[in-house]
Scaffold this active site. Structure first.
Site, short mmCIF file in Angstrom:
data_model
loop_
_atom_site.label_atom_id
_atom_site.label_comp_id
_atom_site.label_asym_id
_atom_site.label_seq_id
_atom_site.Cartn_x
_atom_site.Cartn_y
_atom_site.Cartn_z
N CYS A 184 12.67 -5.06 -16.15
CA CYS A 184 13.88 -4.55 -16.79
C CYS A 184 14.56 -5.67 -17.55
O CYS A 184 15.22 -5.45 -18.56
CB CYS A 184 14.82 -3.99 -15.73
SG CYS A 184 15.15 -5.16 -14.40
N GLU B 151 13.18 0.37 -25.11
CA GLU B 151 12.41 -0.41 -24.14
C GLU B 151 10.96 0.08 -24.13
O GLU B 151 10.71 1.28 -24.11
CB GLU B 151 13.04 -0.19 -22.75
CG GLU B 151 12.40 -1.01 -21.66
CD GLU B 151 12.94 -0.65 -20.27
OE1 GLU B 151 13.12 0.54 -20.00
OE2 GLU B 151 13.18 -1.58 -19.49
N GLU C 127 20.13 1.20 -11.42
CA GLU C 127 19.65 -0.03 -12.05
C GLU C 127 18.59 0.41 -13.06
O GLU C 127 17.47 0.75 -12.68
CB GLU C 127 19.06 -0.95 -11.01
CG GLU C 127 20.02 -1.13 -9.82
CD GLU C 127 19.75 -2.39 -9.08
OE1 GLU C 127 18.66 -2.54 -8.53
OE2 GLU C 127 20.66 -3.25 -9.04
N LYS D 5 11.81 6.69 -1.42
CA LYS D 5 10.73 7.28 -2.24
C LYS D 5 10.00 6.11 -2.88
O LYS D 5 10.53 5.42 -3.74
CB LYS D 5 11.36 8.18 -3.29
CG LYS D 5 10.57 9.35 -3.80
CD LYS D 5 9.14 9.13 -4.21
CE LYS D 5 8.99 9.22 -5.69
NZ LYS D 5 8.10 8.19 -6.24
#
Ligand code: NAD
Length: 492
Positions: A292, A391, A258, A183
Site C-alpha cells: 500500500c 494504484e 487501511e 478472514k
C-alpha cells in the site's frame, strides 16, 4: 496436523480454524491456490460461506466473557507466549510465506521479524493500557478513564504481507479483551492456519481466535454484515473499503479501514541522487510493488531529471527476479493480478506513456510460468492519466518532471489517496515545508515511502482510509471503548 493432506489427490487442503480446531467448510467447497512462482497447484482452500462465518462468530461470542474477564496483564502474558512461539517457529513461518506469496526468503524472514515486533509491542501493552485521570469542577469528585473491550473483532486481511497483516490487527484486538474472527486472504491461507495453531500451543484459550478461509464474497462480506461483530478492521482495496464503510457504518459498528495508496516520492535538485535512486527502487519494486505504501509516482526536479532517470533505469534493470535467496523481487501473488498489471501498462502506453524499462512479463524459462512482472519505469504520462492516479499494486513506477517544490507538492497531492510520501533533499526548509503540506498520513525525509514501526501510527488521508490509525497506541482506540468513571468523596 497442519491442513489435511488428501491422499487421493495428494493435494493439501487448508480448512478453517474454529474453537481451537481445524474445521471443514460446511458446504464442502474448496478453492484452488496456485504457486505464484510456477503456476502449479499448491493447495486447496476452504471456500467458506456465511454458515462458516456465523459458526466462527458464535464461537468468538462464547469465548468473550472469560477472555475479557482476564486482567490485561494476564492477557499480555498469554500473548507473550505466542510471541515466544513465533520466535521458535520463525523459520517454518517464513518458509510458508515464501512459498504462498512467492517472496524471496530474506523478505519472508524480514516480514516475520516485523510481525514479532508488532506482537511484542502489544503483548507489553497489557502492563500499560493507560487511561487518564481527570480533574473536576465539583469538590470531592474524582474521575478517570478506563479502556474496555468492544466485543467481537472481525478482521479482514490481504495477502501482500500476510503474517504482518494478521499480527497488526490480532494483537491489539486481543490485548484489549476482544475475541476474534479473522478472514484470511485467499492467497495466503496456510500462514493463517499455522498462526492459529501456534496460538493454541502457546495457551490461548479455544474460541478466542478463529480463522475463516475463503473469498471476500461470501466469507468476508458475512463478517461485515453480522450484527454481532462490534469492530471491523479491514486492510485492502479502496473499493471494498467503501462498501464496508457503508454497510458497517449503517449498523454502527466501529470500522477501521487501511486502504490503497499512490504514494509520491519527490527528488529535489539538491538531493543525493544515489541515495534517492536506492530508496526510490526499494519503494517502487520491493515485494514486487505489492505494498500500500509503494512509491509508485516519482516526481523529479527538471535539472536532475535525466541523471536520476538514467540511474533509476540502471537500478531497475539490475534487479534479480526469482524466489531464491538474494533475489530482489518475486512474482505477484496471482495470475489475475499479473494480467491486470500488464493491462494497466498497455493502457499507459496507449495514453502516451514511454516504457523506459520492463513493461512485460520476463521470458526466461525459469520465470515464464510464474506471475512475474519486470520492474517497469514509465515516463511521459500526464498527471491525470490512469496510471498516474490509479494504484496498480505491482512493480510499476511513473516518472514526472517538475520545475520546483511548489509544483512537486501540487502533483504529490493530485490523487484521491493520501497514505505515505517521501522527499529527498539536503534542505531542512524544503523538507519540512513539504512534509507539513503533503496530503499523507506518513511523510518521510531522505528515506522510502514506507518504514512504519509497531509503535508508530500508520494510516492515510483521503481514499487511503477512514481516519483510524493502526498500530501504535492509536490502535487501542480502534479496539476498545473508553469509559469515564467518577466518584464523589465526602469529607470526614
Ligand atoms: P482486496 O480488497 O481485494 O481484498 C482484501 C481482503 O478483503 C481479502 O481477504 C478479500 O478476500 C477481502 N474482501 C474482498 N471483498 C470483500 C467484501 N466485499 N467484504 C469483505 N471482505 C472482502 O485487496 P487485495 O487486492 O487483496 O489487496 C491489495 C489492496 O490492499 C491494495 O489496494 C493495497 O493498497 C491495500 N493494502 C492497504 C494497506 C494499508 O495499510 N493501508 C496494507 C496492505 C494492503
Amino acid at each position: 496436523m497442519d491442513g489435511d493432506l488428501t491422499m487421493a489427490s495428494n493435494t493439501m487442503r487448508i480448512p478453517n480454524w474454529i474453537n481451537g480446531q481445524e474445521t471443514q467448510p460446511e458446504n464442502g467447497d474448496w478453492l484452488d491456490k496456485f504457486n505464484p512462482h510456477n503456476d502449479e497447484l499448491l493447495c486447496q482452500v476452504a471456500d467458506s460461506d456465511a454458515a462458516d462465518v456465523q459458526h466462527a462468530i458464535s464461537t468468538a461470542a462464547a469465548a468473550f466473557p472469560a477472555w475479557s474477564d482476564l486482567t490485561p496483564v494476564k492477557r499480555g502474558q498469554i500473548l507473550g507466549e505466542i510471541v515466544a512461539a513465533m520466535k521458535r517457529r520463525a523459520d517454518e513461518l517464513a518458509e510458508c510465506i515464501a512459498i504462498e506469496t512467492g517472496k524471496p526468503p530474506q523478505d519472508a524472514k524480514g516480514e516475520i521479524d516485523g510481525a514479532i515486533l508488532q506482537a511484542e509491542y502489544f503483548a507489553g501493552e497489557g502492563m500499560r493500557l493507560h487511561g487518564r485521570s481527570l480533574t473536576s469542577g465539583m469538590p470531592g469528585k474524582y474521575s478517570h478513564t478506563v479502556r474496555q473491550p468492544r466485543g467481537i473483532a472481525g478482521l479482514i486481511v490481504p495477502a501482500n504481507t500476510p503474517i504482518a497483516n494478521i499480527a497488526w490487527k490480532t494483537f491489539p484486538a486481543l490485548i484489549c479483551g476482544n475475541t476474534v474472527a479473522l478472514k484470511a486472504a485467499e492467497d495466503s491461507p496456510r500462514i493463517a492456519l499455522l498462526f492459529a495453531q501456534l496460538t493454541k500451543e502457546a495457551g490461548l484459550p479455544d474460541g478466542v481466535f478463529n480463522v475463516v478461509q475463503g473469498r471476500g464474497q461470501p466469507a468476508g462480506a458475512a463478517l461485515v454484515t453480522d450484527e454481532r461483530v462490534n469492530v471491523i478492521s479491514f486492510t485492502g482495496s479502496t473499493g471494498v473499503g467503501r462498501w464496508i464503510a457503508e454497510v458497517g457504518g449503517k449498523r454502527l459498528a466501529r470500522v477501521s479501514l487501511e486502504l490503497g495508496g499512490k504514494n509520491p516520492f519527490v527528488v529535489c535538485d539538491d538531493a543525493d541522487l544515489d541515495q534517492a535512486v536506492h530508496w526510490a527502487a526499494l519503494s517502487a519494486f520491493s515485494n514486487a510493488g505489492q505494498r500500500c505504501a509503494a512509491g509508485s509516482r516519482v516526481i523529479v526536479f527538471k535539472s536532475v531529471y535525466e541523471a536520476f532517470r538514467g540511474k533509476l533505469i540502471a537500478k531497475a534493470q539490475s534487479l534479480k527476479l526469482g524466489v531464491s535467496a538474494g533475489c530482489d523481487l518475486g512474482p505477484v501473488v496471482n495470475k489475475r493480478q499479473q494480467q491486470s498489471i500488464l493491462a494497466a501498462i498497455e493502457t499507459a502506453r496507449q495514453q502516451g506513456g514511454r516504457i523506459l524499462c520492463g513493461g512485460s512479463a520476463p521470458s526466461e524459462p525459469e520465470l515464464a510460468q510464474g506471475y512475474y512482472i519486470q520492474p517497469t519505469v514509465i515516463e511521459g504520462l500526464t498527471p491525470s492519466a490512469e496510471l498516474s492516479c490509479k494504484e496498480v499494486f505491482g512493480p510499476v513506477v511513473t516518472l514526472h518532471v517538475v520545475e520546483n517544490l511548489a509544483e512537486a507538492l501540487q502533483l504529490a497531492n493530485a490523487t484521491e489517496y493520501g497514505l505515505t510520501a517521501a522527499i529527498h533533499t539536503r534542505s531542512v526548509d524544503r523538507a519540512m515545508w513539504f512534509a507539513q503540506r503533503v496530503k499523507a498520513g506518513v511523510a518521510n525525509i531522505n528515506m522510502g515511502t514506507y518504514g512504519s514501526e509497531p509503535h508508530m501510527p500508520f494510516g492515510g488521508f483521503g481514499a487511503s482510509g477512514n481516519g483510524s490509525r493502526e498500530p501504535g497506541v492509536e490502535a487501542l482506540d480502534v479496539y476498545s471503548e473508553l469509559k469515564n468513571i467518577s466518584f464523589l468523596v465526602r469529607a470526614g
